[in-house]
Motif scaffolding. Structure first.
Motif: not given
Length: 593
Positions: A496, A498-500, A503
């Motif tokens: 997660l 990495d996603r934060y 984006k």
């Protein structure tokens, strides 16, 4: 004969009052009792109203924010069918009526809820506080009728200061309001046993029906009612007719306070089933930390009611078994069976024990009065000192923690402090990740929606309420599933982060009431444990708000102590809240604030 020795009973026609000394009936000796009751009621209301604005303008208790206040307001927009029966609607209906009077109807309350929710929640919380205070007065009446005024006053005093009734009297939930009809039923039950009037059966029945219509577990008072009716001195056929009268009154009261239990029976049945399923849901106990419900509720009495009242309640059962077997049969089964049933469930919380607190208070007070009488028979001069000591022993722990609760709840919540920091350091439309320790409205300036975001929120929140991770760790295709508060920790994994960063969700707000669940059961959610380690490795801690006084140790996660702030380590309400700033991806250029 002692004033509370019930082995010898007055004639049937005189059983409207418990045995007491002749001078008790004079006006000169009645007023001190009335004054004592008035003082107890004033203390009860003051303790429950102290800190009633806590958290505003946000309601941080998830149940308070989701159920009764929104439900009461929603009734203005359609008919009186609540379309929700997981919790019975009596308290919702009462709040609906209060809001109609206080705010002048639909427009007034809707505008207030949208622009000034403080006013709406404070009115709702004060309604709960008043009902909790009424319960204290009714406990006095029940004790005075079943035993004598001393027992009634002591029982009311314990109820006035015991921690759990005080703390939940500050919230717009149905737990404390249920105590009022429970105590009403007990008052009627005391009358059934001592004098047996039809009016007493009606009072006990109405209390039973209203208790069930406020919180289903309030129905436990049916046991004292039926037992008292069957044990009263009257022919069996008349006793059965009066039991039928009481149960009919209960059914009518339940229908009046919950009419759609009949008019929309299918939805009512589904709500009951959902409530039963929730109580037995093993997945909901992440971080519970107790494997035995019976031991849990025994422990709960030591702080929710108090060590001395809990132990003296057991002593009261012993005294009653010797002094008055009819009163023993009326009071003993309900709390024992209630704890046996509730302790057998998969989930358990301290406040679920509240329906038997009035009985426990009566038993504890009876034990103190009997002990004082026994000691006073040998040393009459010590009676006043012994009575005062007994009152202090009964009420001391509760009063200390009730006062502490008022002090804590009157201070700023850690989540409000965190929000103020974010307002100062994260620009509007900034992207943040917020764990479900705050309501959705927390991201919005109430009454002033932002023109920069589609939903009017001040910041853009990462969608933590939806996940592609199932509770068992498997992948959910497509848009994923809706995630409730209980399951959030089961959805976390290091990826997660990495996603934060990819984006631009650069600030991550974490609360100990979520992280603590994972750390209490790390083997259940290894992904969450790895997630928090990765967060700490790849982010800077830029702000922290703690609820603890300086020098105090952090309280281990608990579904009670992490939310009701009982330990004296607390200085203010709320969890430990941390704001982390990520360093990689699109977050690399941000300052450390």
């Amino acid at each position: 004969m002692s004033a509370v020795d019930l082995r010898a009973q007055p004639p049937q026609g005189e059983r409207d009052r418990p045995p007491r000394r002749a001078e008790d009936a004079t006006q000169a000796t009645v007023w001190p009792w009335r004054l004592g009751v008035a003082v107890v009621l004033a203390v009860a209301l003051g303790l429950r109203a102290w800190g009633v604005r806590h958290g505003m303008p946000y309601a941080y208790n998830a149940d308070e924010n989701a159920h009764f206040v929104p439900g009461a307001i929603g009734l203005f927009g359609h008919d009186l069918n609540p379309h929700y029966f997981v919790n019975p609607p009596a308290f919702t209906y009462l709040l609906h009526a209060v809001f109609a009077v206080w705010f002048g109807g639909r427009t007034g309350v809707s505008d207030a809820y949208a622009t000034d929710p403080d006013a709406v929640f404070v009115v709702a919380r004060l309604t709960a506080a008043v009902l909790g205070t009424i319960a204290v007065g009714l406990v006095y009446l029940a004790g005075a009728r079943l035993f004598d005024r001393r027992v009634g006053l002591l029982a009311a005093a314990v109820m006035a200061v015991a921690f759990l009734p005080v703390f939940y009297g500050k919230l717009a939930l149905n737990d404390v309001p249920t105590l009022a009809p429970i105590a009403l039923s007990l008052w009627g039950t005391a009358g059934i046993l001592r004098r047996g009037w039809a009016l007493d059966h009606l009072i006990a029945g109405v209390g039973l029906g209203l208790a069930c219509a406020t919180k289903y577990t309030g129905g436990i008072v049916v046991l004292p009612l039926v037992t008292a009716a069957l044990l009263a001195d009257r022919p069996t056929d008349r006793a059965l007719r009066l039991v039928g009268l009481a149960l009919l009154a209960a059914a009518v009261a339940f229908f009046v306070a919950n009419p759609y239990s009949v008019l929309d029976f299918g939805a009512f049945r589904d709500g009951l089933q959902h409530q039963s399923d929730a109580a037995g849901d093993e997945l909901g106990k992440l971080g519970l930390g107790h494997e035995n419900g019976w031991a849990y509720y025994a422990w709960t009495t030591t702080w929710g009611l108090g060590w001395a009242p809990a132990l003296l309640a057991l002593a009261g059962l012993g005294f009653l078994a010797r002094d008055d077997r009819r009163a023993f049969a009326v009071l003993a089964p309900a709390p024992l069976l209630f704890v046996a049933f509730m302790g057998s469930q998969e989930r358990y919380f301290g406040r679920w024990l509240l329906p038997v607190f009035p009985i426990a208070c009566l038993l504890a007070a009876y034990a103190v009065v009997r002990l004082v009488d026994l000691a006073g028979a040998r040393r009459p001069g010590l009676v006043p000192a012994l009575a005062a000591t007994g009152a202090v022993v009964l009420c001391g722990q509760g009063l200390i923690y009730a006062v502490h609760s008022g002090l804590v709840m009157s201070r700023e919540d850690t989540r409000n402090l965190t929000r103020s920091w974010l307002v100062a350091h994260v620009p509007e439309r900034g992207r943040i990740v917020v764990e479900p320790v705050v309501p959705d409205a927390w991201a919005t300036d109430i009454g002033h929606p932002s023109p920069l975001t589609a939903n009017g929120a001040r910041w853009v929140k990462f969608p933590t309420s939806r996940s592609n991770i199932a509770n068992d760790g498997s992948r959910v295709p497509g848009k994923g599933r809706i995630v409730n508060i209980e399951d959030y920790e089961r959805t976390l994994f290091p990826g997660l982060i990495d996603r934060y960063e990819a984006k631009g969700y650069c600030h991550v707000i974490s609360g100990s009431t979520q992280r603590g669940r994972a750390e209490a059961d790390p083997e259940e959610v290894p992904g969450a444990i790895a997630y928090y380690r990765e967060l700490e490795r790849r982010a800077d801690l830029v702000f922290q708000a703690t609820p603890y006084r300086r020098g105090a140790d952090q309280v281990p996660f608990s579904f009670d102590f992490s939310f009701n702030f009982y330990p004296l380590a607390y200085q203010r309400p709320g969890p430990v809240v941390q704001v982390w700033r990520l360093r990689g991806g699109r977050c690399a250029g941000l300052s450390s604030a």
